[in-house]
Structures are given as structure tokens and as C-alpha cells.
Design a protein around this motif. Structure first.
Motif, PDB file in Angstrom:
ATOM      1  N   UNK A 216      -1.035   6.475   3.249  1.00 29.27           N
ATOM      2  CA  UNK A 216      -2.129   5.653   3.762  1.00 29.27           C
ATOM      3  C   UNK A 216      -3.491   5.953   3.140  1.00 29.27           C
ATOM      4  N   UNK A 217      -3.792   7.247   2.895  1.00 28.12           N
ATOM      5  CA  UNK A 217      -5.089   7.543   2.288  1.00 28.12           C
ATOM      6  C   UNK A 217      -5.040   7.419   0.770  1.00 28.12           C
ATOM      7  N   UNK A 218      -3.873   7.042   0.245  1.00 22.99           N
ATOM      8  CA  UNK A 218      -3.737   6.663  -1.150  1.00 22.99           C
ATOM      9  C   UNK A 218      -3.681   5.145  -1.226  1.00 22.99           C
ATOM     10  N   UNK A 219      -2.485   4.621  -1.519  1.00 26.79           N
ATOM     11  CA  UNK A 219      -2.348   3.168  -1.612  1.00 26.79           C
ATOM     12  C   UNK A 219      -0.889   2.763  -1.479  1.00 26.79           C
ATOM     13  N   UNK A 220      -0.632   1.768  -0.628  1.00 30.47           N
ATOM     14  CA  UNK A 220       0.641   1.057  -0.614  1.00 30.47           C
ATOM     15  C   UNK A 220       0.436  -0.281  -1.332  1.00 30.47           C
ATOM     16  N   UNK A 221       1.447  -0.725  -2.053  1.00 35.72           N
ATOM     17  CA  UNK A 221       1.308  -1.987  -2.775  1.00 35.72           C
ATOM     18  C   UNK A 221       2.667  -2.667  -2.911  1.00 35.72           C
ATOM     19  N   UNK A 222       2.649  -3.973  -2.936  1.00 35.16           N
ATOM     20  CA  UNK A 222       3.856  -4.789  -3.066  1.00 35.16           C
ATOM     21  C   UNK A 222       3.551  -5.932  -4.024  1.00 35.16           C
ATOM     22  N   UNK A 223       4.436  -6.185  -4.967  1.00 35.55           N
ATOM     23  CA  UNK A 223       4.352  -7.379  -5.807  1.00 35.55           C
ATOM     24  C   UNK A 223       5.495  -8.311  -5.414  1.00 35.55           C
ATOM     25  N   UNK A 224       5.126  -9.477  -4.891  1.00 38.29           N
ATOM     26  CA  UNK A 224       6.102 -10.463  -4.426  1.00 38.29           C
ATOM     27  C   UNK A 224       5.985 -11.728  -5.265  1.00 38.29           C
ATOM     28  N   UNK A 225       7.056 -12.516  -5.284  1.00 38.06           N
ATOM     29  CA  UNK A 225       7.116 -13.712  -6.124  1.00 38.06           C
ATOM     30  C   UNK A 225       7.349 -14.944  -5.253  1.00 38.06           C
ATOM     31  N   UNK A 226       6.554 -15.983  -5.506  1.00 39.40           N
ATOM     32  CA  UNK A 226       6.543 -17.149  -4.650  1.00 39.40           C
ATOM     33  C   UNK A 226       7.382 -18.306  -5.150  1.00 39.40           C
ATOM     34  N   UNK A 227       7.375 -19.354  -4.364  1.00 34.22           N
ATOM     35  CA  UNK A 227       8.210 -20.521  -4.668  1.00 34.22           C
ATOM     36  C   UNK A 227       7.777 -21.223  -5.948  1.00 34.22           C
ATOM     37  N   UNK A 228       6.470 -21.243  -6.265  1.00 34.72           N
ATOM     38  CA  UNK A 228       6.034 -21.885  -7.508  1.00 34.72           C
ATOM     39  C   UNK A 228       6.625 -21.186  -8.727  1.00 34.72           C
ATOM     40  N   UNK A 229       6.729 -19.865  -8.672  1.00 31.04           N
ATOM     41  CA  UNK A 229       7.317 -19.125  -9.794  1.00 31.04           C
ATOM     42  C   UNK A 229       8.764 -19.539 -10.019  1.00 31.04           C
TER      43      UNK A 229
ATOM     44  N   UNK B  91      11.056   8.839  -8.989  1.00 32.69           N
ATOM     45  CA  UNK B  91      11.592   9.872  -8.100  1.00 32.69           C
ATOM     46  C   UNK B  91      10.720  10.092  -6.863  1.00 32.69           C
ATOM     47  N   UNK B  92       9.447   9.724  -6.928  1.00 34.09           N
ATOM     48  CA  UNK B  92       8.542   9.968  -5.805  1.00 34.09           C
ATOM     49  C   UNK B  92       8.232   8.706  -5.015  1.00 34.09           C
ATOM     50  N   UNK B  93       8.872   7.583  -5.366  1.00 32.68           N
ATOM     51  CA  UNK B  93       8.603   6.313  -4.706  1.00 32.68           C
ATOM     52  C   UNK B  93       9.887   5.714  -4.142  1.00 32.68           C
ATOM     53  N   UNK B  94       9.808   4.999  -3.029  1.00 28.36           N
ATOM     54  CA  UNK B  94      11.017   4.363  -2.483  1.00 28.36           C
ATOM     55  C   UNK B  94      11.475   3.209  -3.351  1.00 28.36           C
ATOM     56  N   UNK B  95      12.780   2.962  -3.367  1.00 26.76           N
ATOM     57  CA  UNK B  95      13.318   1.830  -4.129  1.00 26.76           C
ATOM     58  C   UNK B  95      12.793   0.508  -3.592  1.00 26.76           C
ATOM     59  N   UNK B  96      12.606   0.432  -2.278  1.00 22.89           N
ATOM     60  CA  UNK B  96      12.096  -0.784  -1.666  1.00 22.89           C
ATOM     61  C   UNK B  96      10.570  -0.786  -1.769  1.00 22.89           C
ATOM     62  N   UNK B  97      10.015  -1.826  -2.351  1.00 19.98           N
ATOM     63  CA  UNK B  97       8.556  -1.890  -2.520  1.00 19.98           C
ATOM     64  C   UNK B  97       7.807  -1.833  -1.181  1.00 19.98           C
ATOM     65  N   UNK B  98       8.446  -2.341  -0.132  1.00 17.96           N
ATOM     66  CA  UNK B  98       7.768  -2.448   1.157  1.00 17.96           C
ATOM     67  C   UNK B  98       8.033  -1.244   2.060  1.00 17.96           C
TER      68      UNK B  98
ATOM     69  N   UNK C 197       7.262   3.347   6.048  1.00 17.93           N
ATOM     70  CA  UNK C 197       7.279   3.963   7.371  1.00 17.93           C
ATOM     71  C   UNK C 197       7.411   5.479   7.322  1.00 17.93           C
ATOM     72  N   UNK C 198       8.225   5.986   6.400  1.00 17.58           N
ATOM     73  CA  UNK C 198       8.430   7.434   6.313  1.00 17.58           C
ATOM     74  C   UNK C 198       7.166   8.170   5.882  1.00 17.58           C
ATOM     75  N   UNK C 199       6.174   7.448   5.401  1.00 18.71           N
ATOM     76  CA  UNK C 199       4.954   8.064   4.891  1.00 18.71           C
ATOM     77  C   UNK C 199       3.763   7.843   5.815  1.00 18.71           C
ATOM     78  N   UNK C 200       3.999   7.241   6.992  1.00 25.26           N
ATOM     79  CA  UNK C 200       2.917   6.920   7.918  1.00 25.26           C
ATOM     80  C   UNK C 200       2.776   7.986   9.002  1.00 25.26           C
ATOM     81  N   UNK C 201       1.573   8.224   9.484  1.00 28.73           N
ATOM     82  CA  UNK C 201       1.403   9.056  10.672  1.00 28.73           C
ATOM     83  C   UNK C 201       1.888   8.286  11.896  1.00 28.73           C
ATOM     84  N   UNK C 202       2.105   8.978  12.991  1.00 29.62           N
ATOM     85  CA  UNK C 202       2.566   8.341  14.221  1.00 29.62           C
ATOM     86  C   UNK C 202       1.668   8.736  15.390  1.00 29.62           C
TER      87      UNK C 202
ATOM     88  N   UNK D 201      -1.490   8.041  -4.769  1.00 24.63           N
ATOM     89  CA  UNK D 201      -0.250   8.458  -4.132  1.00 24.63           C
ATOM     90  C   UNK D 201       0.203   7.425  -3.099  1.00 24.63           C
ATOM     91  N   UNK D 202       1.486   7.439  -2.808  1.00 27.12           N
ATOM     92  CA  UNK D 202       2.114   6.496  -1.877  1.00 27.12           C
ATOM     93  C   UNK D 202       1.952   7.023  -0.450  1.00 27.12           C
TER      94      UNK D 202
END
Length: 408
Positions: free
Chosen positions: A105-118, A44-51, A54-59, A102-103
Motif C-alpha cells: 500500500x505505501x508503494x504501489x498496486x497497479x493493473x493493466x486491463x484491456x477493453x472491448x475496443x481493443x 518472484x516477488x509479485x503475484x501472478x494475478x495482477x489484481x 490482499x496478502x499485502x494489505x494491513x487488516x 514495491x507491491x
């Protein structure tokens, strides 16, 4: 943070009483990740898209997003065949990272991606939304790399990147106060780690490497080439790069390149006006740059500029592939000193890899050489004379609730 830990504890207790699948049924909305784990307590507190960040960044004053300052790319190799147990371990490991920070900048953003070898392991590369990396420019001879997976970490706090790596692949047994019971290292080995940074002052702090003249950078420079490159109008939106239909809906594709930079000529042989012409367009001079704000107001006249000025700009070339006036790739590139060489780790998210390839072909600028004898594949052709592509790799980024072993 307290509520997150409490949620994990409640779910753990319930799972122990009913079994994981029973827990999911009681809660009424089981994860779609393919595991029999209970729903993600952070959903509920995280976006569906891992990447999506933008909505959580300062401007800045112009409304441009200011990305996290420090980055770490951890390229991964599977230690065994995909399995149900491995799938659960990966999902639990990622949930531990989410519980720790927390999601933001002063917490952590993270993405798990899967490559061609997988996908090759599964025998399903042809069914995946990505393909093997390709050589796209005749001026480069990059290594075409293939990995099983990639963990991207971003934070304003560099210690948090180290903490995640130590907890998931080292000996640390806690992360941000959370117990680490299912580290990603139980499933993956680290193949390679790349690091870098982005933001005013950081390039100058890291300028004592090959490729950067002494004293070239000031504390105001956000990149090794001196220019801010993340204006909103030059970036695709997160929705624009999201796959919008089919089995991969909600995900995206990711291209990762390592570029080295040789900036002696950039800083010592060119003046401010010549650098502006090559980065943006010869229609501008240095006094125009502060007025750009959130976009770059191109006149869409690349070939005319080649004929008139004998030089074309990087940004005006890649703007040629916009769709309905909007860019088609979302860049999350950053500077690096990996290998004690100035460089860029170039990350781009796009709905299809064809969009990245089209953007890179536009950057090549081959179509303007007929308009000026002074323009070659590299000379007077944007920034191409100052960069060399060392490697390329492609990845698929699933939506968060399907991030563990896609297509397995």
C-alpha cells in the motif's frame, strides 16, 4: 529495491550481448507474454494475478483488509495498430513501474486491463472473456463506454499516482529512481482520468461538493454514506474471481461504473435506524453494526422483510446471489469528487461478467415490489434512491506474464 535494479541491469547487459531471445534462452524461462523479452526480473516477488493484493494489505481488528487510500484510473486509447514493437514497449513500461515501487500500500498496486475496443480492433471480441457493457437497471440510463485499455493505480501515497502518470504519459524521465525508456505514452493516449479515495477521514476532507449536506460527515466515516463496506465475508476471494481454466486462466474480468450520489435525503431525511435498514437490512439497528466484524449475519429473508417492514437493505439483496455461501464478485470501489459531485467509482472483479450482472440484478430488487406497495424501483429499495449510474465499461485483466496485448 537495490536487488531489483541490479537484476534489471544484469538482464539489460545480457540482452545487449546475446540479443533478447538469446537472453531468454540462457535464463531458461522466457516470459509467456508473447514478446521476445527476457523473463520479468520481478516475477518472484509479485503475484501472478495482477489484481492480487490482499496478502499485502494491513487488516483491522476484525481481520478485514484495509485497501490503499488513493486511486487513479487512466483510461487509454491505442494510437496505432497492435504490433510487436508496441507489445514490447508496454511490457517494458509496466516493468519500469514494478521496479520503481514495491507491491504494497505505501508503494504501489497497479493493473493493466484491456477493453472491448481493443478486442474489436483485433476482430476477436467474440473470443474474449468480456462483452460490450449493457444497461442493467431500468432506473438508469448510463453511457456505455468502450476503451482499448485501463491502467489502475492504487497507493497510500497520492504523489506516486501522479509520478506514474507523469512518467508514463508526460515528460518525466525517471520514476522512483528508475530511468523511463519505454513510456506507455509511446503506445497509448489518455482518454480519461478518474480519481478517488477510501478510508476514515478522507470522505470528510472531500465533502465540499454537490450531493453532500454540510456537516454530514465525521472523521470516522470511511465512505460518503458513512458505512465500512469491505468486510471480508461480503467479498469474493481473489481465487474465487480468477478464471480457472482455458486460454484465459489466471486472469479475470473487470467491470467499471461511475455512480453519482445525492445524499441530502440520506443524511437529513433518514435517521440512523433507517440508514442501517437501507444499507444492510431492517432486521438490524445501529447498535448491531459494531458487532458485525468480518461479515454481516443475514437471515436470508428479503421478501419477508419487504412485507413486514416496507423496506429492504442493499447488502441483504446482493447476498441472494452468493454461491456455496460465498460472494461472487470482489469489489474495489472507492469514493470520488470527480466533476465536483459526490460519487463512487465502482470496480468489481469476477470470473465472468455474468456474475456482476446477476449481482446488479439482485441489487435492483424488482422481485420484492410485489411484497410491499411502499417499495418501488428506487424508494425503500436499499440505496437505489441515492445513486445514479453515469457510465459502464468492461475489461479483461490478464495474468501478469501475459498482460501485454492479449490475443494479439
Amino acid at each position: 529495491m537495490t536487488s531489483r535494479r541490479s537484476a534489471l541491469a544484469r538482464l539489460g547487459a545480457l540482452a545487449g550481448t546475446l540479443g533478447l531471445s538469446g537472453c531468454a534462452q540462457v535464463l531458461g524461462s522466457a516470459s509467456d507474454s508473447g514478446t521476445d523479452l527476457p523473463p520479468n526480473p520481478h516475477a518472484d516477488s509479485l503475484p501472478d494475478q495482477q489484481f492480487a493484493q490482499n496478502a499485502h494489505l494491513p487488516t483491522d481488528e476484525a481481520g478485514n483488509d484495509l485497501q490503499a487510500h488513493y486511486r487513479r484510473l487512466i483510461f487509454l486509447t491505442l494510437d496505432g495498430a497492435p504490433s510487436d514493437d508496441a507489445e514490447r514497449t508496454v511490457e517494458r513500461g509496466m516493468r519500469t513501474i514494478e521496479a520503481a515501487y514495491d507491491w504494497r500500500p505505501d508503494g504501489l498496486f497497479h493493473v493493466l486491463a484491456w477493453g472491448t475496443d481493443y478486442f474489436k480492433r483485433l476482430g476477436k471480441l467474440s473470443a474474449a472473456p468480456i462483452s460490450e457493457p449493457r444497461v442493467i437497471s431500468r432506473t438508469d440510463d448510463p453511457d456505455l463506454l468502450e476503451f482499448d485499455a485501463l491502467l489502475i493505480l492504487e497507493s497510500d501515497m497520492p504523489s506516486r499516482l501522479t509520478a506514474v502518470e507523469n512518467a508514463m504519459f508526460g515528460s518525466a524521465d525517471t520514476l522512483g529512481g528508475e530511468p523511463v525508456e519505454d513510456p506507455l505514452g509511446d503506445v497509448f493516449s489518455i482518454a480519461e482520468v478518474r480519481t478517488g479515495f477510501l478510508g476514515k477521514g478522507l470522505p470528510a476532507e472531500h465533502a465540499n461538493v454537490e450531493g453532500i449536506p454540510v456537516g454530514a460527515l465525521s472523521e470516522d466515516d470511511p465512505t460518503f454514506m458513512g458505512f465500512f463496506s469491505d468486510r471480508q465475508g461480503t467479498q469474493a476471494s481473489e481465487d474465487r474471481v480468477t478464471i480457472d481454466s482455458g486460454r484465459f486462466a489466471g486472469g479475470t474480468t473487470l467491470h467499471v461504473s461511475h455512480l453519482t450520489q445525492s445524499l441530502g435525503g440520506w443524511w437529513e431525511a433518514l435517521d440512523d435506524t433507517e440508514r442501517v435498514a437501507r444499507m444492510f437490512s431492517p432486521e438490524f439497528d445501529p447498535s448491531d453494526i459494531p458487532d458485525f466484524g468480518a461479515d454481516v449475519p443475514f437471515t436470508d429473508a428479503v421478501r419477508d422483510h419487504a412485507e413486514e417492514f416496507d423496506v429492504v437493505g442493499h447488502h441483504e439483496k446482493v447476498a441472494q446471489v452468493r454461491r456455496d455461501g460465498e460472494p461472487i464478485v470482489l469489489r474495489r470501489d472507492f469514493n470520488t469528487t470527480d466533476g465536483d459531485q459526490a460519487g463512487v467509482h465502482f470496480l468489481s472483479f469476477q470470473r465472468t461478467l455474468d456474475h456482476f450482472r446477476a449481482t446488479r440484478r439482485a441489487m435492483n430488487g424488482w422481485y420484492v415490489r410485489d411484497d410491499s406497495r411502499s417499495i418501488t424501483d428506487r424508494e425503500n429499495n436499499g440505496i437505489l434512491n441515492f445513486i445514479d449510474v453515469q457510465s459502464r465499461a468492461n475489461f479483461y485483466v490478464p495474468r501478469r506474464d501475459r498482460r501485454s496485448f492479449p490475443l494479439y
